[in-house]
Design an enzyme around this catalytic site. Structure first.
Site, short mmCIF file in Angstrom:
data_model
loop_
_atom_site.label_atom_id
_atom_site.label_comp_id
_atom_site.label_asym_id
_atom_site.label_seq_id
_atom_site.Cartn_x
_atom_site.Cartn_y
_atom_site.Cartn_z
N ARG A 16 -52.55 -24.19 21.30
CA ARG A 16 -52.77 -23.22 21.37
C ARG A 16 -54.01 -22.77 20.77
NH1 ARG A 16 -46.13 -22.23 22.00
NH2 ARG A 16 -46.36 -24.41 21.09
N GLY A 141 -37.25 -20.89 22.37
CA GLY A 141 -36.02 -21.57 23.15
C GLY A 141 -35.26 -20.53 23.03
N GLU A 155 -35.67 -24.32 26.06
CA GLU A 155 -37.26 -23.93 25.40
C GLU A 155 -37.63 -22.96 27.00
OE1 GLU A 155 -38.80 -24.44 23.84
OE2 GLU A 155 -36.59 -25.38 22.81
N ARG A 332 -70.29 -12.50 -11.05
CA ARG A 332 -70.51 -13.65 -11.00
C ARG A 332 -69.65 -14.41 -11.86
NH1 ARG A 332 -76.75 -14.82 -8.93
NH2 ARG A 332 -75.37 -16.73 -8.41
N LYS A 350 -74.72 -12.91 -14.40
CA LYS A 350 -73.92 -14.33 -13.98
C LYS A 350 -73.91 -15.51 -15.36
CE LYS A 350 -75.29 -18.31 -13.46
NZ LYS A 350 -77.20 -19.29 -13.71
N ALA A 379 -82.12 0.55 -18.08
CA ALA A 379 -82.31 0.28 -16.83
C ALA A 379 -82.96 -1.55 -16.29
CB ALA A 379 -82.62 1.29 -15.70
C1 UD1 Z 1 -39.97 -25.04 18.86
C2 UD1 Z 1 -39.02 -25.15 19.71
C3 UD1 Z 1 -38.42 -23.84 19.93
C4 UD1 Z 1 -38.32 -22.85 18.88
C5 UD1 Z 1 -39.30 -22.36 18.20
C6 UD1 Z 1 -39.88 -22.22 16.86
C7 UD1 Z 1 -38.96 -26.91 20.14
C8 UD1 Z 1 -38.48 -28.42 21.29
N1 UD1 Z 1 -38.58 -26.25 20.19
O1 UD1 Z 1 -41.21 -24.70 20.03
O2 UD1 Z 1 -36.64 -23.87 20.60
O3 UD1 Z 1 -38.03 -21.25 19.52
O4 UD1 Z 1 -40.18 -23.95 17.79
O5 UD1 Z 1 -40.60 -22.29 16.38
O6 UD1 Z 1 -38.55 -28.01 18.85
N2 UD1 Z 1 -44.16 -31.23 16.05
C9 UD1 Z 1 -44.50 -32.67 15.81
N3 UD1 Z 1 -44.65 -33.77 17.29
C10 UD1 Z 1 -43.95 -33.53 18.66
C11 UD1 Z 1 -44.16 -31.47 19.25
C12 UD1 Z 1 -44.31 -31.16 17.78
O7 UD1 Z 1 -44.38 -32.79 15.26
O8 UD1 Z 1 -44.50 -34.71 18.88
C13 UD1 Z 1 -43.88 -30.49 15.51
C14 UD1 Z 1 -45.02 -29.26 15.14
O9 UD1 Z 1 -46.20 -29.50 14.81
C15 UD1 Z 1 -43.83 -28.31 14.66
C16 UD1 Z 1 -42.80 -28.35 15.49
O10 UD1 Z 1 -42.64 -30.04 15.66
O11 UD1 Z 1 -44.07 -27.91 13.52
C17 UD1 Z 1 -42.78 -27.08 16.95
O12 UD1 Z 1 -43.65 -27.61 17.68
P1 UD1 Z 1 -44.17 -26.85 18.87
O13 UD1 Z 1 -44.88 -27.97 19.54
O14 UD1 Z 1 -44.74 -25.90 17.59
O15 UD1 Z 1 -43.00 -26.09 19.79
P2 UD1 Z 1 -42.60 -25.14 19.90
O16 UD1 Z 1 -42.68 -24.54 21.52
O17 UD1 Z 1 -43.42 -23.98 19.32
CA CA Z 2 -43.97 -23.21 17.10
#
Ligand code: UD1
Ligand code: CA
Length: 455
Positions: A16, A141, A155, A332, A350, A379
Site C-alpha cells: 500500500r 483488526g 480482520e 556549509r 564553507k 563586502a
Molecule cells: C495487522 C493486524 C491487524 C491490526 C493491524 C495494526 C494481522 C493479520 N492483522 O494488520 O489486526 O489491527 O496490524 O496495525 O496481523 N508481516 C510479515 N510477513 C507477512 C505478513 C505481514 O512479516 O507475511 C508483517 C508486516 O511486515 C507488518 C506486520 O506483519 O509489520 C503486520 O502486517 P500488515 O500487512 O501491515 O497487517 P495489517 O493489515 O496492517
Molecule cells: Ca500494518
C-alpha cells in the site's frame, strides 16, 4: 520487570506504500519506521530482539548493521503468524514472555509496551493484546467480545457489517507466553487473504480454555499503523505535535508551532524563540536564548547560546555563543564560527574556521579558510580556493582589515594586523602589519580619447 524477548515483524511487502523502498525503511523524522520500533523496544532491555525480514530483506538488513538484533527470514510472505513462526528457531528454549510487534507502528511508547507486558504477566495470560479505541477503525483488526469476554480478532476483510462497527482495534502489539509456538502451528489460512494470521491465535487459545486478555491504551495515536503515504504523513504530524509539546514544557517558544518542522531528535534550550517556518532537521542542538527566524533550515549542527539566525541555511556547522547569521546566508559543512562572529547577508561559508568577533557581513564567499580574531571581511570579498584542479587554503591573521571586493587567490597567507585595500587581487603572501594594495591605477583622460576607439 520480568524478562522478555521481542519479535518485530517486518517481512511484509507494504504494497500500500506503492514504493520501491520496503515499507519499514520509510522514514519518520529522519529515522526509519523499523528503527523507531527497535528504539522503543530497546529501552526496556529485552533479552533478545528478533527481527523477521522477507521482502527486500538485504536492504532492510543493511539498515540494521551494528545493532544488537537477531535476524531471521520469512522467504515467502504467508501472513503474520507464519512470519512469527520464523522467529522460533532464534528463541528455542526461551521461557520468558514474547513481545510481538509490527515493524510499522513507530509511534509506540516504551511505557505503553511495558504496561502491556506487566498486564499480561500479572493476569497470567497466554496472550495479551494491546488495543485501543479509534473513531475510524477501517483497516484494523477488530476486537470481538462476547459480553465482557475477549473472544477473537477479526480482520477488516473478514469482518461482518456488525463487526466493522466495532471501534476497539488490535494494535498489532502482543504479549505471549512461550506456549505461542505450539498455537501458531494450529493456525489455518481460512480467510479472504488466504494468509496465516497471528490474530487467529486468540480464538484458538480461547477454544482451548486458555486465558487471553486485553490491555487498552487511551492514546490511540501511539498504535497507528503505517500502511500508506497518508498514514506516514499523519504519523509525522503526530510526532511534530509531541515534539512541540515537549519543547513548550522545556521553555522553548514557537510563534506559530503549526508552521515549523522540528526533528524529533532536536535539542533546544530554554528561552529560545523559533519564528514561523523554521525547519530544524536531524542532529541539531540549539542552545539557550537563541532566535531562529523564518525559513531557516538547520541540519547536523551545534549552535550555542544567544545565537541569532535569520532566513539562512546551516548544515554541518558549529556555531558558538552570540553569533549572528543572516538574513540569507549559507553556512556549509565543517564550518566553525567562534564566539560573536557575524555573518551578514548573502554570504557563503564553507569548511572554514572564523575566529572570535570576526565579521563577514556582505556578499562574500569564504571557503577552506582560517580567519583570525576580529578580522573584518569587506563586502564582496572572495577566497579563490579552487584553481580548477585542487582546493587551496586561505589563512588570515588576527585583526586584519580586508577592504571591499578583494580576491584572495589561495593558497595564501595574510599576517596579522594587515590592511588590504579595496578591489585588490592578492596573489602573494603578506607579512604582518603591512598595507597591501593590488589594483590597476586610476587614470583621468580627456573624453576625446573615446573617439580613437574603433568599434
Ligand atoms: C495487522 C493486524 C491487524 C491490526 C493491524 C495494526 C494481522 C493479520 N492483522 O494488520 O489486526 O489491527 O496490524 O496495525 O496481523 N508481516 C510479515 N510477513 C507477512 C505478513 C505481514 O512479516 O507475511 C508483517 C508486516 O511486515 C507488518 C506486520 O506483519 O509489520 C503486520 O502486517 P500488515 O500487512 O501491515 O497487517 P495489517 O493489515 O496492517
Ligand atoms: Ca500494518
Amino acid at each position: 520487570m520480568t524478562n522478555f524477548s521481542a519479535v518485530i515483524l517486518a517481512a511484509g511487502s507494504g504494497t500500500r506504500m506503492k514504493s520501491e523502498i520496503p515499507k519499514v525503511l520509510h522514514k519518520l523524522s529522519g529515522k526509519t519506521l523499523l528503527k523507531w520500533v527497535i528504539d522503543s523496544v530497546s529501552k526496556l532491555k529485552p533479552d533478545n530482539i528478533v527481527i523477521v525480514l522477507g521482502h527486500k530483506a538485504a536492504l532492510v538488513e543493511k539498515s540494521l548493521a551494528n545493532l544488537n538484533v537477531k535476524i531471521v527470514y520469512q522467504r515467502e510472505q504467508k501472513g503474520s503468524a507464519h512470519a512469527l513462526l520464523q522467529a522460533k528457531s532464534a528463541l528455542t528454549n526461551y521461557k520468558g514472555n514474547i513481545l510481538v510487534i509490527s515493524g510499522d507502528v513507530p509511534l509506540i511508547r516504551s511505557s505503553t509496551i511495558s504496561s502491556l507486558l506487566k498486564s499480561g504477566i500479572k493476569n497470567g495470560n497466554c496472550a495479551t493484546v494491546l488495543s485501543t479505541i479509534v473513531n475510524e477503525p477501517f483497516g484494523y483488526g477488530r476486537i470481538v467480545k462476547n459480553g465482557l469476554n475477549f473472544e477473537a480478532i477479526i480482520e477488516e476483510k473478514d469482518a461482518s457489517k456488525e463487526q466493522k462497527n466495532i471501534k476497539e482495534i488490535n494494535s498489532g502489539i502482543y504479549c505471549f507466553d512461550s506456549g505461542i509456538w505450539e498455537i501458531l502451528s494450529k493456525i489455518k489460512p481460512n480467510n479472504v487473504k488466504k494468509e496465516y494470521y497471528v490474530t487467529d491465535s486468540i480464538a484458538i487459545l480461547k477454544s482451548e480454555g486458555k486465558s487471553v486478555g486485553l490491555y487498552k491504551t487511551d492514546d490511540s495515536s501511539e498504535v497507528k499503523g503505517i500502511n500508506n503515504r497518508k498514514e506516514l504523513a499523519e504519523a509525522e504530524s503526530i510526532l511534530q505535535d509531541r515534539k512541540i509539546q515537549e519543547l513548550f514544557a522545556q521553555g522553548v517558544s514557537f510563534i506559530d508551532p503549526k508552521s515549523v518542522y522540528i526533528s524529533a531528535d532536536a535539542q533546544i534550550g530554554q528561552d529560545t524563540i523559533i519564528y514561523p517556518r523554521a525547519y530544524i532537521a536531524n542532529n541539531v542542538k540549539i542552545g539557550k536564548n537563541c532566535t531562529i527566524e523564518g525559513d531557516s533550515y538547520i541540519a547536523d549542527s551545534k549552535i550555542a547560546d544567544d545565537v541569532f539566525i535569520s532566513y539562512s541555511y546551516v548544515r554541518g556547522a558549529v556555531i558558538e555563543k552570540g553569533c549572528h547569521i543572516g538574513p540569507f546566508s549559507h553556512i556549509r559543512p565543517e564550518s566553525h564560527l567562534k564566539e560573536g562572529v557575524k555573518v551578514g547577508n548573502f554570504s557563503e561559508i564553507k569548511k572554514s574556521v572564523i575566529k572570535k568577533g570576526a565579521k563577514v557581513n556582505h556578499l562574500s564567499y569564504i571557503g577552506d579558510a582560517n580567519i583570525g580574531e576580529a578580522v573584518n571581511i569587506g563586502a564582496g570579498t572572495i577566497t579563490c580556493n579552487f584553481d580548477g584542479f585542487k582546493k587551496h587554503k586561505t589563512e588570515i591573521g588576527d585583526n586584519v582589515f580586508v577592504g571591499s571586493n578583494v580576491n584572495l587567490v589561495a593558497p595564501i597567507k595574510v599576517g596579522k594586523n594587515v590592511l588590504i585595500a579595496a578591489g585588490s587581487t592578492i596573489t602573494h603572501d603578506i607579512a604582518p602589519h603591512q598595507l597591501a594594495i593590488a589594483r590597476a591605477k586610476q587614470q583621468h583622460l580627456s573624453k576625446e580619447v573615446l573617439k580613437t576607439f574603433k568599434k
